[in-house]
Design an enzyme around this catalytic site. Structure first.
Site, PDB file in Angstrom:
ATOM      1  N   GLN A 222      44.438  50.420  30.660  1.00  0.00           N
ATOM      2  CA  GLN A 222      43.744  48.895  30.805  1.00  0.00           C
ATOM      3  C   GLN A 222      44.267  47.901  30.379  1.00  0.00           C
ATOM      4  O   GLN A 222      43.724  46.747  30.996  1.00  0.00           O
ATOM      5  CB  GLN A 222      42.636  49.720  30.537  1.00  0.00           C
ATOM      6  CG  GLN A 222      41.631  50.782  31.132  1.00  0.00           C
ATOM      7  CD  GLN A 222      41.142  51.016  32.887  1.00  0.00           C
ATOM      8  OE1 GLN A 222      41.234  49.686  33.330  1.00  0.00           O
ATOM      9  NE2 GLN A 222      41.391  51.513  33.695  1.00  0.00           N
TER      10      GLN A 222
ATOM     11  N   ASP B 163      48.081  54.657  24.779  1.00  0.00           N
ATOM     12  CA  ASP B 163      47.431  54.205  26.223  1.00  0.00           C
ATOM     13  C   ASP B 163      47.087  52.830  26.511  1.00  0.00           C
ATOM     14  O   ASP B 163      46.272  52.365  26.437  1.00  0.00           O
ATOM     15  CB  ASP B 163      46.839  55.014  26.391  1.00  0.00           C
ATOM     16  CG  ASP B 163      45.979  55.580  27.533  1.00  0.00           C
ATOM     17  OD1 ASP B 163      46.012  54.662  29.030  1.00  0.00           O
ATOM     18  OD2 ASP B 163      44.530  56.490  28.289  1.00  0.00           O
TER      19      ASP B 163
ATOM     20  N   CYS C 268      36.128  60.096  33.125  1.00  0.00           N
ATOM     21  CA  CYS C 268      37.407  60.699  33.118  1.00  0.00           C
ATOM     22  C   CYS C 268      37.089  60.534  31.479  1.00  0.00           C
ATOM     23  O   CYS C 268      38.537  60.194  30.487  1.00  0.00           O
ATOM     24  CB  CYS C 268      38.284  61.008  33.931  1.00  0.00           C
ATOM     25  SG  CYS C 268      38.602  60.987  35.163  1.00  0.00           S
TER      26      CYS C 268
ATOM     27  N   HIS D  82      40.612  58.259  27.852  1.00  0.00           N
ATOM     28  CA  HIS D  82      39.857  58.622  28.658  1.00  0.00           C
ATOM     29  C   HIS D  82      41.023  60.217  28.481  1.00  0.00           C
ATOM     30  O   HIS D  82      41.717  60.718  28.187  1.00  0.00           O
ATOM     31  CB  HIS D  82      41.620  57.753  29.663  1.00  0.00           C
ATOM     32  CG  HIS D  82      41.688  58.434  31.192  1.00  0.00           C
ATOM     33  ND1 HIS D  82      42.347  59.668  31.741  1.00  0.00           N
ATOM     34  CD2 HIS D  82      40.871  58.001  31.909  1.00  0.00           C
ATOM     35  CE1 HIS D  82      42.094  59.204  32.638  1.00  0.00           C
ATOM     36  NE2 HIS D  82      41.121  58.427  33.185  1.00  0.00           N
TER      37      HIS D  82
ATOM     38  N   LYS E  86      47.823  50.198  38.784  1.00  0.00           N
ATOM     39  CA  LYS E  86      46.198  49.759  37.815  1.00  0.00           C
ATOM     40  C   LYS E  86      46.488  47.934  37.997  1.00  0.00           C
ATOM     41  O   LYS E  86      45.720  46.911  37.305  1.00  0.00           O
ATOM     42  CB  LYS E  86      45.773  49.984  36.228  1.00  0.00           C
ATOM     43  CG  LYS E  86      45.107  50.942  36.540  1.00  0.00           C
ATOM     44  CD  LYS E  86      45.005  51.762  35.522  1.00  0.00           C
ATOM     45  CE  LYS E  86      44.283  53.337  35.750  1.00  0.00           C
ATOM     46  NZ  LYS E  86      42.969  54.057  36.461  1.00  0.00           N
TER      47      LYS E  86
HETATM   48  N1  7TS Z   1      43.943  55.999  30.071  1.00  0.00           N
HETATM   49  C1  7TS Z   1      43.317  55.060  30.647  1.00  0.00           C
HETATM   50  C2  7TS Z   1      42.844  54.273  29.698  1.00  0.00           C
HETATM   51  C3  7TS Z   1      42.625  55.569  32.131  1.00  0.00           C
HETATM   52  O1  7TS Z   1      41.934  54.126  32.403  1.00  0.00           O
HETATM   53  C4  7TS Z   1      43.445  55.714  32.857  1.00  0.00           C
HETATM   54  C5  7TS Z   1      43.020  56.202  34.354  1.00  0.00           C
HETATM   55  C6  7TS Z   1      44.282  56.703  32.978  1.00  0.00           C
HETATM   56  C7  7TS Z   1      44.805  56.734  30.609  1.00  0.00           C
HETATM   57  C8  7TS Z   1      45.053  57.291  33.419  1.00  0.00           C
HETATM   58  O2  7TS Z   1      45.749  56.607  34.215  1.00  0.00           O
HETATM   59  P1  7TS Z   1      46.486  57.234  35.869  1.00  0.00           P
HETATM   60  O3  7TS Z   1      47.149  55.609  36.739  1.00  0.00           O
HETATM   61  O4  7TS Z   1      47.371  58.502  35.289  1.00  0.00           O
HETATM   62  O5  7TS Z   1      45.688  57.985  36.725  1.00  0.00           O
HETATM   63  N2  7TS Z   1      41.517  55.599  34.560  1.00  0.00           N
HETATM   64  C9  7TS Z   1      40.868  56.019  35.567  1.00  0.00           C
HETATM   65  C10 7TS Z   1      39.007  54.874  35.429  1.00  0.00           C
HETATM   66  O6  7TS Z   1      38.591  53.909  34.636  1.00  0.00           O
HETATM   67  N3  7TS Z   1      38.891  55.186  36.783  1.00  0.00           N
HETATM   68  O7  7TS Z   1      39.694  56.285  37.447  1.00  0.00           O
HETATM   69  C11 7TS Z   1      40.499  56.177  36.897  1.00  0.00           C
END
Ligand code: 7TS
Length: 417
Positions: A212, A209, A373, A132, A235
């Site tokens: 997910q 990371d 992203c 990401h 999430k």
């Molecule tokens: N890393 C992964 C693997 C992610 O899926 C996401 C967010 C992030 C980092 C960033 O997370 P945040 O909570 O700090 O924003 N992924 C997604 C997505 O797949 N669709 O919207 C956000």
């Protein structure tokens, strides 16, 4: 967790679980909501909503400072969430749980504080092709500041990082290795323990990371053996704006603060400031108190669920969805790793993903359309975007059937029938 055990899916009471999520009863454009955008954010169960409501209704107060009943109650609730999360992740110590805004901030914290203090010109940071943007850009910034070099392990056609290719890119120059536990665009599960061992053999520090992974599996940071682990509350059925960085005490102790302000100090004079102990050294300013408390409620909720049953149910849904989608003419699945979670990214021949989205939405089907992203992943497959259906444990085979029916409608519309 063993998804092949004898039909545990049958024991997983899906209707009871669905009843915990009030939003699943919503109508969208007059149709029942089919929520398949869980990788973007998951829905919240009643206990999480109640925890937020109760905090604001009954004991809203700032923490760690006031000596009055509400402040003490809020502080205790916030700190008890930290303890719950430490236990949930099997962290050796609760002071290793740093509250952040989410995965993005957790990775930025490590890239800004740890990376910029250890990296030297010519050092290498290793990431993978399936990351990401949140696990790419902070490392680019750290490399720009320090003269270190960013290296990227490629993925194969199925969307897997091959262990021998991963190992081949490690050397004594590699100082930091950062990779996703699970890819948000492809669903690929990386062999995190194996990769961590390889990186450690090369002498590098490992950050994972876990954005997910946390919604789909129990994470044990000690079993993985990594040095840092980042996740997002929203999430994993908790509130938005709150997340966690877990890090080893030995590293966190040596790292300079990420931000300066209230709560992260022991004493301040104009000549010298003494920083606070862990975890507060990294928690400047009034935090997302309600969020922290809500995340604790989410962890309690997940803890009480049948983890094996969830895994089996999601495994069943992934297999069912893959079978059903594969039968659609012109549909190309992007991300077919042998070991993957319930993320189904795809394209339909002759129809741009952005043209599909409004039709699906009109049918009540919420999916994500775009590059997720993860633009390098799209470039790898030479596509601009995908439609992504991402499944949580409260989804059903009927949800998949609704998606398939909506896609048939898309195809009829665009073929002019
Ligand atoms: N890393 C992964 C693997 C992610 O899926 C996401 C967010 C992030 C980092 C960033 O997370 P945040 O909570 O700090 O924003 N992924 C997604 C997505 O797949 N669709 O919207 C956000």
């Amino acid at each position: 967790m063993n998804p092949t055990a004898t039909h545990p899916a049958a024991q997983f009471d899906i209707q009871r679980v669905r009843a915990d999520f009030p939003i699943l009863n919503e109508l969208v454009h007059g149709k029942p909501l089919i929520y398949l955008d869980n990788a973007a954010t998951s829905q919240k169960p009643n206990p999480v909503i109640k925890a937020l409501d109760e905090y604001y209704r009954r004991y809203n107060s700032n923490i760690h400072r006031g000596v009055h009943a509400l402040a003490e109650r809020a502080t205790e609730a916030y700190e008890s969430s930290r303890r719950k999360i430490a236990r949930y992740l099997n962290a050796p110590n609760q002071h290793e749980i740093i509250f952040t805004r989410g995965t993005t901030e957790s990775i930025n914290l490590v890239a800004s504080s740890y990376a910029t203090s250890v990296l030297k010109p010519g050092d290498e940071v290793l990431i993978t092709w399936l990351e990401h943007h949140s696990n790419i850009v902070p490392w680019q910034i750290a490399c720009e500041k320090t003269g270190a070099v960013l290296k990227v392990v490629p993925i194969n056609e199925r969307g897997e990082v091959e262990p021998d290719q991963f190992e081949a890119m490690l050397s004594e120059r590699t100082k930091i290795v950062a990779f996703a536990h699970i890819s948000n665009a492809l669903g690929t599960i990386n062999p995190v323990r194996e990769f961590t061992e390889m990186a450690h053999r090369a002498g590098a520090v490992v950050i994972i990371d876990g954005a997910q992974a946390a919604p789909h599996m129990r994470v044990d940071v000690q079993a993985i053996g990594c040095d840092f682990y980042a996740l997002s509350g929203h999430k994993m059925f908790g509130p938005t704006g709150i997340g966690v960085l877990w890090g080893r005490t030995s590293l966190l102790d040596k790292m300079p603060p990420y931000q300066g302000g209230g709560d992260m100090i022991q004493s301040v004079t104009f000549e010298k400031t003494v920083y606070n102990d862990l975890p507060y050294k990294f928690e400047a300013g009034t935090p997302h108190i309600a969020g922290g408390i809500g995340l604790g409620a989410a962890v309690d909720y997940l803890d009480a669920l049948d983890a094996e049953g969830i895994m089996a149910h999601e495994h069943d849904l992934t297999r069912y969805a893959t079978e059903q989608l594969s039968q659609i003419e012109g549909l190309r699945l992007i991300g077919t790793a042998a070991n993957k979670v319930s993320v189904l990214s795809f394209t339909l021949e002759g129809i741009h993903p952005y043209d599909m989205a409004p039709v699906l939405d009109h049918e009540g089907v919420a999916v994500r359309t775009g590059h997720h992203c993860a633009q390098p992943v799209m470039d790898r497959y030479q596509i601009p975007a995908t439609v992504r259906a991402s499944i949580a444990f409260y989804n059903t085979r009927q949800d998949i059937d609704a998606l398939v029916a909506a896609l048939a409608k898309v195809q009829r519309m665009f073929s002019g029938l």
